[in-house]
Motif scaffolding. Structure first.
Motif, PDB file in Angstrom:
ATOM      1  N   LEU A  83      57.820  27.347  45.807  1.00 15.78           N
ATOM      2  CA  LEU A  83      56.841  26.341  45.415  1.00 15.78           C
ATOM      3  C   LEU A  83      55.752  26.939  44.521  1.00 15.78           C
ATOM      4  N   VAL A  84      55.263  26.124  43.603  1.00 16.27           N
ATOM      5  CA  VAL A  84      54.031  26.418  42.860  1.00 16.27           C
ATOM      6  C   VAL A  84      53.159  25.188  43.016  1.00 16.27           C
ATOM      7  N   ASP A  85      51.997  25.376  43.638  1.00 16.18           N
ATOM      8  CA  ASP A  85      51.077  24.258  43.871  1.00 16.18           C
ATOM      9  C   ASP A  85      51.781  23.061  44.513  1.00 16.18           C
ATOM     10  N   GLU A  86      52.582  23.315  45.530  1.00 12.25           N
ATOM     11  CA  GLU A  86      53.305  22.303  46.307  1.00 12.25           C
ATOM     12  C   GLU A  86      54.477  21.674  45.557  1.00 12.25           C
ATOM     13  N   VAL A  88      58.208  21.912  44.017  1.00 13.38           N
ATOM     14  CA  VAL A  88      59.423  22.702  44.174  1.00 13.38           C
ATOM     15  C   VAL A  88      59.873  23.236  42.816  1.00 13.38           C
ATOM     16  N   GLN A  89      60.061  24.553  42.760  1.00 14.81           N
ATOM     17  CA  GLN A  89      60.568  25.212  41.562  1.00 14.81           C
ATOM     18  C   GLN A  89      62.073  25.447  41.665  1.00 14.81           C
ATOM     19  N   GLU A 120      64.766  18.815  45.735  1.00 14.74           N
ATOM     20  CA  GLU A 120      65.103  19.152  44.347  1.00 14.74           C
ATOM     21  C   GLU A 120      63.878  19.664  43.596  1.00 14.74           C
ATOM     22  N   PRO A 121      64.088  20.480  42.556  1.00 16.71           N
ATOM     23  CA  PRO A 121      62.960  20.889  41.720  1.00 16.71           C
ATOM     24  C   PRO A 121      62.187  19.664  41.219  1.00 16.71           C
ATOM     25  N   GLY A 122      60.863  19.767  41.267  1.00 21.63           N
ATOM     26  CA  GLY A 122      59.999  18.653  40.879  1.00 21.63           C
ATOM     27  C   GLY A 122      59.483  17.867  42.070  1.00 21.63           C
ATOM     28  N   ASP A 123      60.184  17.912  43.211  1.00 21.76           N
ATOM     29  CA  ASP A 123      59.691  17.269  44.433  1.00 21.76           C
ATOM     30  C   ASP A 123      58.470  18.033  44.931  1.00 21.76           C
ATOM     31  N   ARG A 124      57.747  17.433  45.870  1.00 23.45           N
ATOM     32  CA  ARG A 124      56.603  18.110  46.491  1.00 23.45           C
ATOM     33  C   ARG A 124      56.936  18.471  47.921  1.00 23.45           C
TER      34      ARG A 124
END
Length: 131
Positions: A83-86, A88-89, A120-124
């Motif tokens: 994660l970066v700032d919550e 998903v990367q 998925e990437p982009g989710d929080r």
């Protein structure tokens, strides 16, 4: 404490982003030794468990850095979320002994295999503390 997955493109009954609790039994690895150990030597990893590691990467360090996760001395597969700032990367299912993953992150969440299904990437991903 609990780990919550939010999907912007999935709406709940109330019209807000869809949410799913990934874990309610949450441990924070709050030392360098605890982070290096991770889930090594644990078997089994409970279904409702998450290990959260704040791995830094603030403004003074130039931002989130590449974070490596290895599976040496692991007895069971796990799901890992970077994660970066919550946000998903990357997510990955890593196999015991041979698994390896890397991604840019300021926080890593380790879950039992299948625990990050649908993430998925982009989710929080939020880590909520008990009030």
């Amino acid at each position: 404490m609990r780990v919550v997955h939010e999907q912007e493109d999935v709406l709940g009954d109330d019209g807000t982003a869809g949410q799913r609790v990934l874990a309610t039994e949450v441990e924070v690895a709050d030392s360098a030794l605890a982070q290096a150990k991770g889930l090594m030597f644990r078997e089994p990893v409970p279904e409702d468990f998450a290990l959260v590691m704040d791995v830094g990467g603030g403004l003074l360090s130039g931002g989130p850095s590449r974070q490596f996760v290895h599976m040496l001395f692991m007895r069971v597969p796990i799901d890992v979320v970077w994660l970066v700032d919550e946000t998903v990367q990357r997510t990955a299912r890593l196999s015991p002994w041979t698994g390896f993953g890397v991604a840019r992150a300021d926080r890593i969440v380790e879950l039992p295999a299948g625990g990050a299904e649908g993430v998925e990437p982009g989710d929080r991903i939020r880590v909520e503390r008990d009030e």
